[in-house]
Enzyme design. Structure first.
Site, PDB file in Angstrom:
ATOM      1  N   ASP A 178       0.858  -1.178   0.000  1.00 10.38           N
ATOM      2  CA  ASP A 178       0.000   0.000   0.000  1.00 10.38           C
ATOM      3  C   ASP A 178       0.898   1.233   0.000  1.00 10.38           C
ATOM      4  OD1 ASP A 178      -2.245   1.685   0.503  1.00 10.38           O
ATOM      5  OD2 ASP A 178      -3.183   0.072   1.651  1.00 10.38           O
TER       6      ASP A 178
ATOM      7  N   ASP B  43      -2.900   4.676  -2.312  1.00 11.90           N
ATOM      8  CA  ASP B  43      -3.894   5.298  -1.443  1.00 11.90           C
ATOM      9  C   ASP B  43      -4.246   6.722  -1.876  1.00 11.90           C
ATOM     10  OD1 ASP B  43      -5.194   5.104   1.356  1.00 11.90           O
ATOM     11  OD2 ASP B  43      -4.068   6.977   1.519  1.00 11.90           O
TER      12      ASP B  43
ATOM     13  N   GLU C  99      -6.637   3.834  -5.435  1.00 12.53           N
ATOM     14  CA  GLU C  99      -7.884   4.250  -4.789  1.00 12.53           C
ATOM     15  C   GLU C  99      -8.252   5.614  -5.350  1.00 12.53           C
ATOM     16  OE1 GLU C  99      -9.599   4.783  -0.280  1.00 12.53           O
ATOM     17  OE2 GLU C  99      -7.783   5.814  -0.874  1.00 12.53           O
TER      18      GLU C  99
ATOM     19  N   HIS D 180     -11.066  -2.470   4.423  1.00 14.83           N
ATOM     20  CA  HIS D 180     -10.867  -2.054   5.814  1.00 14.83           C
ATOM     21  C   HIS D 180     -11.564  -0.739   6.148  1.00 14.83           C
ATOM     22  CE1 HIS D 180      -8.087   0.050   3.312  1.00 14.83           C
ATOM     23  NE2 HIS D 180      -7.856   0.908   4.291  1.00 14.83           N
ATOM     24  N   ASP D 181     -12.203  -0.097   5.163  1.00 17.45           N
ATOM     25  CA  ASP D 181     -12.886   1.179   5.391  1.00 17.45           C
ATOM     26  C   ASP D 181     -14.407   1.051   5.360  1.00 17.45           C
ATOM     27  OD1 ASP D 181     -10.468   2.576   5.478  1.00 17.45           O
ATOM     28  OD2 ASP D 181     -10.478   2.992   3.326  1.00 17.45           O
TER      29      ASP D 181
HETATM   30  C1  NOJ Z   1      -7.802   5.529   2.418  1.00 17.73           C
HETATM   31  C2  NOJ Z   1      -7.484   4.364   3.302  1.00 17.73           C
HETATM   32  O1  NOJ Z   1      -8.102   3.214   2.790  1.00 17.73           O
HETATM   33  C3  NOJ Z   1      -7.983   4.726   4.685  1.00 17.73           C
HETATM   34  O2  NOJ Z   1      -7.958   3.629   5.568  1.00 17.73           O
HETATM   35  C4  NOJ Z   1      -7.153   5.865   5.184  1.00 17.73           C
HETATM   36  O3  NOJ Z   1      -7.677   6.300   6.429  1.00 17.73           O
HETATM   37  C5  NOJ Z   1      -7.176   7.052   4.217  1.00 17.73           C
HETATM   38  N1  NOJ Z   1      -7.022   6.661   2.842  1.00 17.73           N
HETATM   39  C6  NOJ Z   1      -6.067   8.016   4.540  1.00 17.73           C
HETATM   40  O4  NOJ Z   1      -4.819   7.486   4.185  1.00 17.73           O
END
Ligand code: NOJ
Length: 578
Positions: A129, A230, A286, A358-359
């Site tokens: 990541d 990310d 992302e 994970h989000d």
């Molecule tokens: C996206 C990530 O998936 C998330 O977990 C993170 O808090 C934010 N970007 C900031 O890096």
């Protein structure tokens, strides 16, 4: 195949009218050679919650190495590791203080090298990541940058003077609160799109970009198989920093002001040239808010990345921005439209299929009505995951049918965004109880409870005290119990994954949605030459007739019920071969 062969008589005309004739696509893959990352799935690991081998209560790299056979049994070709670099863990590793060192909580570089080698022995690559929009405020770069206005790293971050003792603009950070933080040492504000402890880097500075490319190359040289990148849409800031239109909170989300700013692709093409080109790797970024029409510039041969995670299908409850207490009801037709639009937009490139990460909350609690059987729901989503066109991403625990944890006090939540959303709801006049209800439904901690390996204390995750409580369903929902049950969610995943990996139609075939207006069924077909596979899922808790026998002559090859009726039962999912 000629549609007339399987849709008969007058009723067929009705069905034909329900089929969207424009949706036949996917031909690009049919013509070209497949890459390794198109042939198998990816398994996402949140290392902190995977397996603790030291008794610290936190998972570690050796825990992952120890479970590689389990991961391999899911038929995956890669593991995406969320950040394992040195970090103060304000945002669980997404606040990085050293891009080229492993955090001691997770182990050592030697442990990392061992993981890469052991994974490779099982034909699995490790995807790292990259968090390049921001660092931790404890990163030596930031410590130097904030020390004065004229140090060598003074312009490595985004510094601005305030106006009349207030922040430079009305931008709100993605985790809540102002996106600007005052710094006494420099007598200036710095920008943080996420937490205060995550200052945004200044990509306009070539020295910053060089340092980031070097960090990525460090991991390529250690043999990684690619990157998940990310928050990449935020790296380019607008030329002028001005107030944005205020929403109900009286501020403007930084997302609306900085996502996918024109000029970003120049940075990204340089990134590709300096890091990705010449390597047989998988890159998936992302990218919340890249419009479908802009995709060719971002993904595929002429773009930058191999694939993009976009959020349209997982955020349909938030049409006006991700404020949890303003969530709208889940509507199946919106969900299907989002998926079909994404399938269409990536017909000439590639799509990362996902329902969890994970989000996000656990999918069995996110996309189905109250009262749905969770085992059926987990299998129904798996059926869609493995039959859409693209690389399926399995998030740890999803293959066991994990459900939301829903803690009963805000103090039990570790996640920084859950606390931000709770405060936002309280400030908006919601009671403690109401605010907590939204956190219970949408918190990222729902996805971060420890893996459930067996029925022993703490589900076999740790001998110590787990950093986040284990879900109380662990005695029945765990890898050990499920691997011994032929009908478990786990064994359903294994069988479906094998089927997808060996099916040309599923890997290469075109996608077409049927019955797009239905609020009960999701039906789509995949076609390659004269072969056709069709998926049908009932999203309701009641029986639903299959309209007009569209599957006449079809043979059921997979399903989450053992037998077959001529209608779909609650949450029933079937794959047909035609
Ligand atoms: C996206 C990530 O998936 C998330 O977990 C993170 O808090 C934010 N970007 C900031 O890096």
């Amino acid at each position: 195949m000629n549609r007339r062969n399987f849709i008969k008589g007058a009723i067929a005309l009705t069905v034909a009218a329900m089929i969207n004739p424009t949706e036949l696509f996917g031909t690009a893959t049919a013509a070209t050679a497949l890459k390794w990352w198109q042939k198998k799935s990816v398994y996402q690991i949140y290392p902190k919650s995977f397996l603790d081998t030291t008794g610290s209560g936190t998972g570690d790299l050796r825990g992952i190495t120890r479970r590689l056979d389990y991961i391999a049994s899911l038929g995956v070709g890669a593991i995406w590791l969320t950040p394992v670099y040195v970090s103060p863990m304000v945002d669980n590793g997404y606040d990085i203080a050293d891009y080229t060192a492993i955090d001691p909580r997770f182990g050592t570089l030697a442990d990392f090298d061992e993981l890469v080698a052991e994974a490779k022995a099982r034909d699995i690559r490790i995807i790292m990541d990259l968090v390049f929009n921001h660092t931790s405020d404890k990163h030596p770069w930031f410590i130097e940058s904030k020390s004065s206005r004229d140090n060598p790293k003074a312009d490595w971050y985004i510094w601005r003077d305030g106006k009349k003792n207030s922040a430079p603009t009305n931008w709100r950070s993605i985790f809540g609160g102002s996106a600007w933080q005052w710094c006494d040492e420099r007598q200036q504000f710095y920008l943080h799109s996420f937490a205060t402890a995550q200052p945004d880097l200044n990509w306009e500075n070539p020295a910053v970009r060089r340092a980031l490319y070097d960090a990525a190359n460090f991991w390529l040289n250690r043999g990684v198989g690619g990157f998940r990148i990310d928050a990449i849409v935020y790296i380019k800031k607008p030329r002028n920093f001005v107030d944005g239109p205020a929403d109900a909170d009286g501020t403007c989300s930084v997302h609306n002001m900085t996502a996918a700013t024109p000029g970003i692709l120049d940075f990204l093409h340089e990134f590709r040239r300096e890091v990705f080109d010449g390597h047989d790797i998988f890159t998936v970024a992302e990218a919340n808010s890249v419009k479908p029409e802009d995709l060719p510039a971002w993904v595929g041969e002429r773009g930058v990345f191999n694939a993009l995670f976009e959020f349209s299908h997982v955020n349909i409850m938030f049409p006006h921005g991700e404020v949890w207490h303003r969530a709208e009801l889940f509507k199946l037709s919106d969900f299907k439209r989002a998926l079909s639009d994404s399938q269409r937009a990536t017909r000439d490139s590639w799509y990362p299929i996902y329902f969890e990460n994970h989000d996000k909350p656990r999918s069995v609690d996110n996309f189905f009505p109250h009262g749905t059987d969770k085992i059926l729901a987990a299998k129904a989503l798996a059926t869609i995951l493995f039959t859409l066109r693209g690389t399926p991403f399995i998030y740890q625990g999803q293959e066991l049918g994990f459900a939301n944890a829903a803690f009963d006090s805000i103090d039990a939540y570790d996640d920084i965004s859950s606390r931000g959303q709770y405060d936002l709801a309280r400030a908006d006049g919601l009671s403690d109880k109401e605010a907590l209800r939204f956190v219970q439904k949408f918190s990222r901690d729902n996805a971060r409870t420890p893996m459930q390996w067996d029925s022993s204390p703490n589900a076999g995750f740790t001998d110590g005290k787990p950093w986040l409580p284990v879900h109380d369903d662990f005695a029945t929902v765990n890898a050990d119990v499920e691997s011994r049950d032929e009908n478990s969610v786990l064994n359903f995943y294994r069988r479906l994954s094998d089927f997808r990996n060996s099916s040309d139609v599923l890997i290469r075939g075109d996608y077409r949605e049927l019955l797009p207006a239905s609020e009960e069924l999701y039906v789509f077909e995949r076609t390659l030459a004269d072969k056709k596979i069709c998926t049908a899922v009932n999203f309701t808790t009641h029986d639903v007739a299959i309209p007009a026998k569209i599957f006449d002559g079809a043979r059921k090859i997979f399903g989450n019920y053992p037998d077959e009726k001529n209608f779909l039962r609650p949450t029933e999912a079937i794959i047909y071969e035609l």
